[in-house]
Every structure is written in structure tokens, then in C-alpha cells.
Design a protein around this motif. Structure first.
Motif, PDB file in Angstrom:
ATOM      1  N   SER A  80       0.807  -1.227   0.000  1.00 35.73           N
ATOM      2  CA  SER A  80       0.000   0.000   0.000  1.00 35.73           C
ATOM      3  C   SER A  80       0.837   1.273   0.000  1.00 35.73           C
ATOM      4  CB  SER A  80      -0.939   0.003   1.213  1.00 35.73           C
ATOM      5  OG  SER A  80      -0.183   0.031   2.398  1.00 35.73           O
ATOM      6  N   LEU A  81       2.157   1.142   0.062  1.00 37.59           N
ATOM      7  CA  LEU A  81       3.023   2.315   0.060  1.00 37.59           C
ATOM      8  C   LEU A  81       3.444   2.656  -1.363  1.00 37.59           C
ATOM      9  CD1 LEU A  81       5.357   1.424   3.064  1.00 37.59           C
ATOM     10  CD2 LEU A  81       3.307   2.855   3.080  1.00 37.59           C
ATOM     11  N   SER A  82       3.384   3.922  -1.703  1.00 35.21           N
ATOM     12  CA  SER A  82       3.804   4.381  -3.021  1.00 35.21           C
ATOM     13  C   SER A  82       5.319   4.547  -3.048  1.00 35.21           C
ATOM     14  CB  SER A  82       3.130   5.723  -3.329  1.00 35.21           C
ATOM     15  OG  SER A  82       3.774   6.362  -4.408  1.00 35.21           O
ATOM     16  N   LEU A  96       9.765  11.569  -0.340  1.00 34.97           N
ATOM     17  CA  LEU A  96       9.843  11.927   1.077  1.00 34.97           C
ATOM     18  C   LEU A  96      11.262  11.732   1.609  1.00 34.97           C
ATOM     19  CD1 LEU A  96       8.513  12.758   3.752  1.00 34.97           C
ATOM     20  CD2 LEU A  96       8.027  10.338   4.120  1.00 34.97           C
ATOM     21  N   THR A  97      11.871  10.620   1.259  1.00 40.77           N
ATOM     22  CA  THR A  97      13.230  10.338   1.717  1.00 40.77           C
ATOM     23  C   THR A  97      14.203  11.396   1.208  1.00 40.77           C
ATOM     24  OG1 THR A  97      12.733   7.967   1.768  1.00 40.77           O
ATOM     25  CG2 THR A  97      15.056   8.594   1.762  1.00 40.77           C
ATOM     26  N   PHE A 145      14.973  10.697   8.832  1.00 44.66           N
ATOM     27  CA  PHE A 145      15.671  10.144   7.672  1.00 44.66           C
ATOM     28  C   PHE A 145      15.937   8.654   7.867  1.00 44.66           C
ATOM     29  CE2 PHE A 145      19.443   9.385   4.999  1.00 44.66           C
ATOM     30  CZ  PHE A 145      18.927   9.783   3.774  1.00 44.66           C
ATOM     31  N   VAL A 146      16.387   8.271   9.044  1.00 45.42           N
ATOM     32  CA  VAL A 146      16.626   6.849   9.323  1.00 45.42           C
ATOM     33  C   VAL A 146      15.327   6.055   9.159  1.00 45.42           C
ATOM     34  CG1 VAL A 146      17.228   5.186  11.139  1.00 45.42           C
ATOM     35  CG2 VAL A 146      18.620   7.243  10.798  1.00 45.42           C
ATOM     36  N   LEU A 147      14.242   6.577   9.709  1.00 42.56           N
ATOM     37  CA  LEU A 147      12.959   5.869   9.630  1.00 42.56           C
ATOM     38  C   LEU A 147      12.455   5.753   8.192  1.00 42.56           C
ATOM     39  CD1 LEU A 147      11.183   7.397  12.757  1.00 42.56           C
ATOM     40  CD2 LEU A 147      12.175   5.108  12.530  1.00 42.56           C
ATOM     41  N   VAL A 148      12.497   6.849   7.424  1.00 40.04           N
ATOM     42  CA  VAL A 148      11.960   6.787   6.057  1.00 40.04           C
ATOM     43  C   VAL A 148      12.871   6.003   5.125  1.00 40.04           C
ATOM     44  CG1 VAL A 148      10.503   8.839   6.315  1.00 40.04           C
ATOM     45  CG2 VAL A 148      12.800   9.092   5.373  1.00 40.04           C
ATOM     46  N   LEU A 204      11.677   2.877   2.998  1.00 40.52           N
ATOM     47  CA  LEU A 204      11.988   2.813   1.567  1.00 40.52           C
ATOM     48  C   LEU A 204      12.742   1.521   1.238  1.00 40.52           C
ATOM     49  CD1 LEU A 204      12.040   4.068  -1.252  1.00 40.52           C
ATOM     50  CD2 LEU A 204      14.125   5.286  -0.575  1.00 40.52           C
ATOM     51  N   ALA A 205      13.688   1.145   2.070  1.00 34.88           N
ATOM     52  CA  ALA A 205      14.439  -0.100   1.834  1.00 34.88           C
ATOM     53  C   ALA A 205      13.509  -1.313   1.857  1.00 34.88           C
ATOM     54  CB  ALA A 205      15.546  -0.244   2.870  1.00 34.88           C
TER      55      ALA A 205
END
Length: 89
Positions: A39-41, A48-49, A75-78, A82-83
Motif C-alpha cells: 500500500s506504500l507508493s 519523502l526520503t 531520515f533513518v525511519l523513512v 523505503l528499503a
């Protein structure tokens, strides 16, 4: 125009930083736990990252601690999200 004192501005910055940073924690934890990223684009998460990374650089260049701390943690969280999106689709 009202000119708040610097400590008041710093407090405002830190409160904003905590709120906008912690909002990503549930998503990151859920993504790690479930590995469900359907569900994530990818475009949105990538944008965002990049944006958070640029905010981090901006905060570093300004020497603004609330910007630096908030965007470093975010940044670490996003990047983590993303990874996971890149790995699990």
C-alpha cells in the motif's frame, strides 16, 4: 508583530520536531513487523526520503539543532521504510 525569545523558538522547534519525527515510528515498526509494503507508493516514499535528506542538509548548514535532530531521526525511519519497499515491493 510579536518577537518570541530564542528559547521559546527553540522549544517550538523541538516540539514540532518530536511530533513530526515520532509520527513515522508506527509506520516503520509496522513495516518491519509485517513486511507489507504493497500500500506504500514508491514514488511518494522516495520523494519523502529525498526531501527529508535535503532538510537534514539544510539544518546542518544552518546549525539548527531541532532541524538536525528531527530530520536525522526521520531520515533513518523513512530510509528504512523505503528499503523495505524496495525489497518487498
Amino acid at each position: 508583530m510579536i518577537h518570541p525569545s530564542m528559547p521559546a523558538l527553540e522549544i517550538l522547534g523541538f516540539v514540532a520536531a518530536v511530533l513530526t519525527t515520532l509520527c513515522w515510528l508506527p509506520q516503520a515498526l509496522r513495516t518491519l513487523r509485517t513486511k507489507d509494503t504493497k500500500s506504500l507508493s514508491l514514488v511518494t516514499q522516495s520523494s519523502l526520503t529525498l526531501g527529508v535528506g535535503l532538510w537534514l542538509i539544510y539544518g546542518i548548514l544552518l546549525g539548527n539543532l531541532p532541524l538536525i535532530l528531527a530530520n536525522a531521526v526521520t531520515f533513518v525511519l523513512v530510509v528504512l521504510i523505503l528499503a523495505m519497499k524496495l525489497r518487498y515491493g
